[in-house]
Design an enzyme around this catalytic site. Structure first.
Site: not given
Ligand code: NOJ
Length: 762
Positions: A295
């Site tokens: 993430d």
């Molecule tokens: C953080 C989020 O937790 C995740 O779900 C997302 O895909 C990413 N950012 C990218 O934007």
């Protein structure tokens, strides 16, 4: 003009080398062909180029122009054109993606195409209901179609990969991201995960209307302590294997192209550095062969979790665990090469990860044509087209949940004038929800517009905002400030209510009161809305409460006092039309909750499939059993609950047999009669309870459901096949256990169903 240089100089050249050594047989599967191609590309790459494939940045369109890139941007630009970036997130549009792809394909030594990724969660430009709302439709076919439409729009805008579906089982409505998933049940979540993945990916990833999907967040993110986003997760093996992991297993089996880590630590190990999850379960138990992405800077956050002293150590832990792409962390690009040179990690670890990235690029057809998704004409034709808006309306209608309807107040009848009151009544933005990708701000049909279009002209509509829900900015990046003082609109609203036959109140949460970073400790109607509702109620109690929100709310007062309550979530593009048609009866509500609604926030986490416990009694007046002294144990509205304008009467459960030996199945059936004069749809739910097990069982778990159309006055026989798999559960080591003994079979309209029959597994 860039041609497909990979066909000319890259793959074909490298393939010649590979094939001259081992000629593939005629019937070689496409998988092994891809694998040979991947090997051949890999053999051309330097260590730095390989690591580049594992490096992902969020880059804007400024990188595609001639602008003067300074500071960090200049470093990233150099990395981009020298093959040290393998994928990019948040760059959008056929033109921008084409330009960036050209840059990389032209300038980098090997010209390996980039992957373009984005959070396409419930639509790209056309907004469908937020996922929690969609899940309330229990209509897998429609959910597959909305994912398909979202993929078509995204792919036409040059994208290859979405970070969806989010398949975190969630039991705590305080957590903001409950809006992004499919609620509290692992079985329903798994079915929805498969539908969405199939919708995004279709049959062939190389098709120009499909994109790669991501199962996220692996794992446990939905169990953040006290519902605070990013918080620690402490779950036992039973919860992990029986509640959290099943949707991920289903996603892996459905061939989801990628998995994403979660931010949280789980049982003291950060998910991004978690070998148990990523190796023992994902790779070994499930044989998953797709790619794993971190993430956002979750590799960097390993340092914050305080299990690594620095980013270099975090990079080492993450790659060893099996986190393959570093999203926005810059950890791999800075430290992996050194770690290999110092002998701290094997290069084979990097090769394995790069293979997965390259394989995805091959599957998407990018080596054949790196620009195939970046087509301006297709983008114009597909993005936000009318068919997609029609689909948004269709699923919005099925996602509405009728929570209360005393004396059949709905559908509306015999009214001459209606007061429409509330901050969300004319709001054209809130229905678009959070995680809205490229939705056009304020583009939803508001409730008021829907009513104007749908109500007969003879009914007079009047409007008062009543109260502001928030003050100041309303967007993804800023904390919303709730209005707690300004009551200046109360008077006008009360006056209007006084002079009307009926009051329609549109209350709830704005789009940015749920979603990432939007956890709430108080889950009643935010701000002064409840106060306004009470004051209006004192003047005119003939109220239909229309709720727009991204999570279950505590509606205890509302349930006690308001005669009709419609849960309309954040329903997307045509929200107002769907709600208005439901209010007038052109649409018969058929949605059912996929998360329990509590009576009080203190009940959280609350979920129907809990353990039976040693003190399960609920007899009133008792002291020493599992309960709160001030709130009864049941939820206000249980999982699976939702009313209809039709009335459905359930007959007795019939079983083809009372016992099941290990290789048979039992057919359980029930007759459901629509005793009303309206055609309707009912979600018939099958639950099973294990009566005695080695590990303490749940009181019941959903094992099947069918959404059936039943015409007025007609009956339908609904059948379920009970197989031995449905009687098994995961024991603490993660293995499936099938234990002989008695089970109860329930079939009913929601998780509170009592009537059951017993079966025996021999
Ligand atoms: C953080 C989020 O937790 C995740 O779900 C997302 O895909 C990413 N950012 C990218 O934007």
């Amino acid at each position: 003009m860039i041609t497909n240089i990979w066909k000319i100089i890259g793959v074909s050249f490298a393939l010649t080398l590979v094939m001259s050594c081992s000629k593939p047989s005629e019937n070689e599967s496409s998988n092994s062909k891809t694998s040979a191609k991947v090997d051949s590309v890999l053999s051309l790459m330097t260590l730095e180029e390989k690591i580049g494939q594992l490096n992902q940045y969020s880059l804007g369109s400024e990188f595609t122009g001639p602008g003067n890139k300074k500071g960090q941007d200049s470093i990233r630009y150099q990395q981009l054109i020298s093959g040290q970036v393998g994928s990019v997130l948040n760059l959008l549009g056929a033109e921008n993606t084409r330009k960036m792809q050209e840059l990389v394909v032209e300038k980098s030594r090997l010209g390996i195409p980039l992957l373009f990724a984005y959070d396409v969660i419930h639509g790209y430009q056309t907004m469908f209901p937020v996922p929690l709302a969609e899940s309330s439709s229990w209509n897998l076919d429609l959910m597959q179609k909305t994912a398909q439409a979202a993929a078509a729009e995204a792919a036409a805008s040059g994208l290859h990969w979405t970070f969806a579906p989010m398949i975190d089982v969630t039991v705590d409505a305080r957590w903001g991201r409950v809006m992004e998933g499919a609620g509290e049940d692992p079985y329903l979540h798994s079915e929805i995960a498969k539908a969405r993945i199939n919708g995004f990916q279709g049959e062939d990833l190389a098709h120009n209307k499909t994109i790669a999907a991501t199962a996220k967040h692996f794992a446990g993110y939905g169990y953040a302590e006290s519902g605070k986003d990013y918080n620690s997760v402490n779950v036992n093996q039973y919860i992990l294997h029986n509640h959290i992991l099943p949707p991920f297993k289903a996603a892996a089996e459905a061939g989801v192209a990628s998995f994403m880590n979660s931010f949280n630590d789980i049982n003291a190990v950060p998910a991004t550095a978690n070998q148990y999850l990523l190796q023992d379960i994902l790779r070994e138990k499930w044989n998953y062969d797709g790619v794993v992405v971190s993430d956002w800077n979750s590799i960097g956050e390993i340092v914050n979790h305080a299990v690594s002293p620095d980013l270099k150590d975090a990079a080492k832990k993450a790659i060893i665990a099996g986190s393959e792409i570093d999203m926005e962390g810059s950890a791999y690009v800075q430290f992996l090469a050194q770690l290999v040179k110092d002998g701290e990690i094997e290069e084979s670890l990097i090769n394995a990860a790069v293979r997965n990235v390259l394989e995805l690029k091959f599957k998407l057809g990018l080596f054949d044509d790196p620009f195939k998704y970046s087509d301006i004409e297709r983008e114009k034709e597909i993005v936000g087209n009318n068919q997609h808006h029609d689909l948004a309306e269709e699923i919005a209608k099925e996602s509405i949940v009728l929570l209360k309807n005393d004396n059949d107040l709905l559908p509306l009848k015999n009214i001459k004038n209606v007061a429409v009151i509330g901050p969300l009544a004319k709001d054209k933005d809130t229905p678009l929800g959070n995680w809205r990708a490229q939705a056009i701000e304020n583009s939803a049909v508001s409730l008021y517009e829907g009513l104007e279009n749908v109500l007969p002209k003879s009914i007079m509509l009047k409007y008062a905002e009543g109260v502001k829900l928030s003050v100041g900015p309303n967007n993804f990046f800023q904390e919303q400030v709730i209005n707690k003082e300004d009551r200046s609109g109360f008077q006008e609203a009360k006056q209007l209510a006084k002079n009307s036959d009926l009051v329609l109140m549109a209350l709830g949460e704005t789009a940015y009161m749920s979603g990432e970073g939007r956890s709430r400790a108080d889950i009643t109607l935010p701000g002064l809305q409840k106060e306004l509702l009470k004051e209006i109620h004192a003047i005119n109690p003939n109220i239909v409460l229309v709720l727009m929100n991204g999570r279950p709310l505590d509606l205890s007062w509302e349930d006690e006092n308001i005669p009709a309550i419609v849960e309309a979530w954040h329903l997307g593009q045509r929200a107002g039309t769907a709600i208005a048609e439901t209010l007038v009866g052109d649409n018969n509500p058929s949605g059912k909750l996929t998360m329990s609604f509590p009576r009080h926030v203190g009940q959280l986490p609350i979920y129907y499939n809990h353990k039976i416990t040693g003190r399960p009694s609920t007899a009133p007046g008792q002291v020493f059993y599992v309960h709160h002294t001030d709130v009864e144990n049941s939820p206000l509205y249980p999982f699976g609950y939702g009313l209809s304008y039709s009335d459905f009467e359930y007959g007795d459960i019939e079983l083809s047999n009372n016992s099941l030996s290990k290789d048979e199945s039992i057919t359980a059936s029930i007759t459901v009669k629509n005793t009303s004069s309206r055609d309707g749809q009912e979600v018939v739910q099958l639950y099973i309870q294990d009566l005695v097990a080695e590990e303490t069982p749940m009181v019941k778990s959903l094992k099947g459901f069918k959404k059936v159309k039943i015409k007025a006055g007609e009956s339908v026989k609904v059948e379920f096949s009970i197989t031995k798999e449905m009687l098994s559960y995961y024991i603490s080591n993660g293995d499936l256990s099938l234990e002989k003994g008695a089970f109860n079979v329930f079939i009913g309209k929601d998780a509170s169903v009592k009537s059951h029959k017993k079966i025996e597994l021999e």
